[in-house]
Design an enzyme around this catalytic site. Structure first.
Site, mmCIF file in Angstrom:
data_model
loop_
_atom_site.group_PDB
_atom_site.id
_atom_site.type_symbol
_atom_site.label_atom_id
_atom_site.label_comp_id
_atom_site.label_asym_id
_atom_site.label_seq_id
_atom_site.Cartn_x
_atom_site.Cartn_y
_atom_site.Cartn_z
ATOM 1 C CG ASP A 204 -0.063 6.155 4.277
ATOM 2 O OD1 ASP A 204 -0.966 5.715 5.008
ATOM 3 O OD2 ASP A 204 1.048 6.517 4.692
ATOM 4 C CD GLU A 309 -4.483 6.004 6.191
ATOM 5 O OE1 GLU A 309 -4.218 5.353 7.193
ATOM 6 O OE2 GLU A 309 -3.750 6.908 5.763
ATOM 7 C CB CYS A 362 2.024 -8.342 4.161
ATOM 8 S SG CYS A 362 3.039 -8.738 2.718
ATOM 9 C CB CYS A 365 1.404 -12.683 1.567
ATOM 10 S SG CYS A 365 1.957 -12.242 3.224
ATOM 11 C CG ASP A 391 4.629 6.427 5.227
ATOM 12 O OD1 ASP A 391 3.985 5.987 6.198
ATOM 13 O OD2 ASP A 391 5.466 7.342 5.318
HETATM 14 ZN ZN LIG Z 1 3.769 -10.850 3.177
#
Ligand SMILES: [Zn+2]
Length: 456
Positions: A204, A309, A362, A365, A391
């Site tokens: 990143d 990226e 996230c 999840c 980051d």
């Molecule tokens: Zn999460």
């Protein structure tokens, strides 16, 4: 950083098993040799300008100029018109014709491709890159010495590190230092390097820490520009002050400035201060290059896959606040270097799509934090309550693009349908994370999270 120039590998040429690389080495010329270099560069510049002028004239007259014909035309008159050419080796004044020919071809190719095209420009003393060419049969390299035509042995700061067939060399000047860039055709077997590790890393790019890796490590850039900024202002002011004085003096002697008159006479003090400014600029550039080279080599050497990226550097440079920080780290250079070093180390370089929301997802999840702003350095997932460093979380998401692990996407009900459905893991290749729904985010920008795998 002044010590030695590091090998700046050009992107490898395609369709051949051998690869062209360039090693740029600092020279330590005697004052006489440096004087010759300056004159040879002047010659190359003058010849370029003569050829371009002639080219423009012929083009305006409806003819079809070409580099070889111009060179012939020049050779017929050169010693009569430019007697001083005899002191300079002929490669210096033969090469500009080829360069000009290539510059025009590029120009026409760009027009044909519908891209922005730049016609070749006249070179102005002090404003252009000073350089001249030496053909491969005209010089010899032995340990830390290069034997050049007309001036003999010049010592180099280091020996040529690339094995293979030497194709040619270009002597150039940066601030007050001289360099030779030796082009070498490196055999395929020598070109490839062994990796020391098989890791997979997401990278990143940021501003606070230049680089955050998915391993949790952060790497700070030397930020040479920030440190040198004050000095840059002082030196810039000194130059402009002397320039103002010179302008005022010229006005009292010659009256108001008329277009077409020769530029201001260069005084010793003005040259001295502009030299100091140029040296500072060169040092900044070298510190930056040193950092990106070491980092990109390390990333490619230690990993079988690197995910970065696709930062829109040019677009980001228009943002005033970000511009300086970004150009200070050298993001553009970082990407270019990764691209060719990945080939050398057999590392897979994966470039995530510009709209891949690496920061917003996230990494535990897959919940998408739509309201995340640029100033949120830390955040907590509303679904699994994981606390994220912005980051590091982004780096982990990027890494995932290479690891073929399905991103556990939150259910549409739990997340407003931002990422609908599970993304299946596909063995053997990188899983494209795509958003079928084409959701609009707050800015109205359609998010298509398809990333592109760079050819390797
Ligand atoms: Zn999460």
């Amino acid at each position: 950083m002044w010590g030695r120039a590091r090998s700046s590998g050009d992107p490898p040429t395609k369709n051949t098993s051998d690869v062209q690389l360039t090693h740029k080495i600092a020279l330590c010329p005697t004052p006489e040799q440096a004087d010759y270099f300056a004159r040879a560069c002047g010659t190359a510049r003058r010849v370029w300008n003569w050829a371009l002028d002639e080219w423009n004239k012929q083009r305006a007259a409806g003819q079809k100029p070409n580099a070889m014909a111009l060179k012939k035309q020049f050779n017929a008159i050169k010693y009569a018109r430019f007697p001083w050419l005899k002191d300079i080796h002929r490669d210096a004044h033969a090469r500009p014709f080829e360069h000009l020919g290539r510059a025009w071809s590029r120009f026409f190719a760009d027009i044909k491709a519908g891209q922005r095209a730049h016609a070749p420009q006249f070179k102005k003393k002090g404003r252009c890159v000073d350089s001249f060419y030496v053909a491969n049969d005209k010089f010899r390299v032995e340990a830390r010495t290069i034997r050049l035509p007309k001036i003999g042995d010049v010592s180099m700061r280091e020996a040529l590190r690339l094995p293979g067939k030497i194709l040619g060399a270009t002597v150039s000047r940066t601030a007050d230092r001289w360099f030779v860039a030796i082009q070498v055709e490196v055999p395929d077997t020598q070109f490839h390097r062994a990796r020391t590790g098989d890791g997979i890393v997401g990278v990143d790019l940021g501003i606070k820490a230049a680089v955050t890796l998915s391993t949790g490590e952060t790497v700070d850039a030397p930020k040479p520009l920030k440190a040198a900024l004050r000095r840059l202002r002082i030196r810039g002011r000194r130059v402009s002050r002397k320039l103002e004085v010179a302008k005022a003096e010229s006005k009292t002697i010659h009256g108001p400035h008329q277009p077409g008159r020769r530029h201001l006479p260069a005084t010793k003090n003005r040259l001295k201060s502009s030299g100091a400014l140029a040296r500072l600029h060169a040092r900044i550039a070298q510190t930056r290059a040193d950092f990106t080279h070491k980092l990109t080599t390390r990333l490619c050497r230690e990993n079988q896959a690197v995910v970065i990226e696709d930062l829109h550097v040019k677009g980001m440079l228009t943002n005033d606040k970000l511009a300086r920080a970004i150009s200070d780290v050298g993001f553009g250079m970082l990407r270019t270097q990764l691209e060719y070093k990945a080939v050398r180390y057999g590392t897979r370089l994966i470039i995530a799509d510009r709209w891949f929301p690496s920061s917003k997802l996230c990494s535990t999840c897959g919940w998408k934090h739509e309201a995340l702003t640029l100033s949120d350095r830390q955040w907590q997932c509303a679904q699994c309550s994981t606390h994220h460093d912005r980051d590091h979380n982004a780096a982990l998401n990027l890494k995932r693009l290479a690891t073929e692990t399905a991103l556990p996407v939150a259910s549409p009900t739990g997340n407003g349908g931002a990422m609908a459905g599970m993304v299946p893991a596909v063995a053997g290749k990188v899983t494209p994370v795509s958003d079928e729904c084409g959701q609009q985010d707050a800015s109205g920008q359609e998010e298509s999270c398809v990333h592109v795998c760079a050819p390797f």
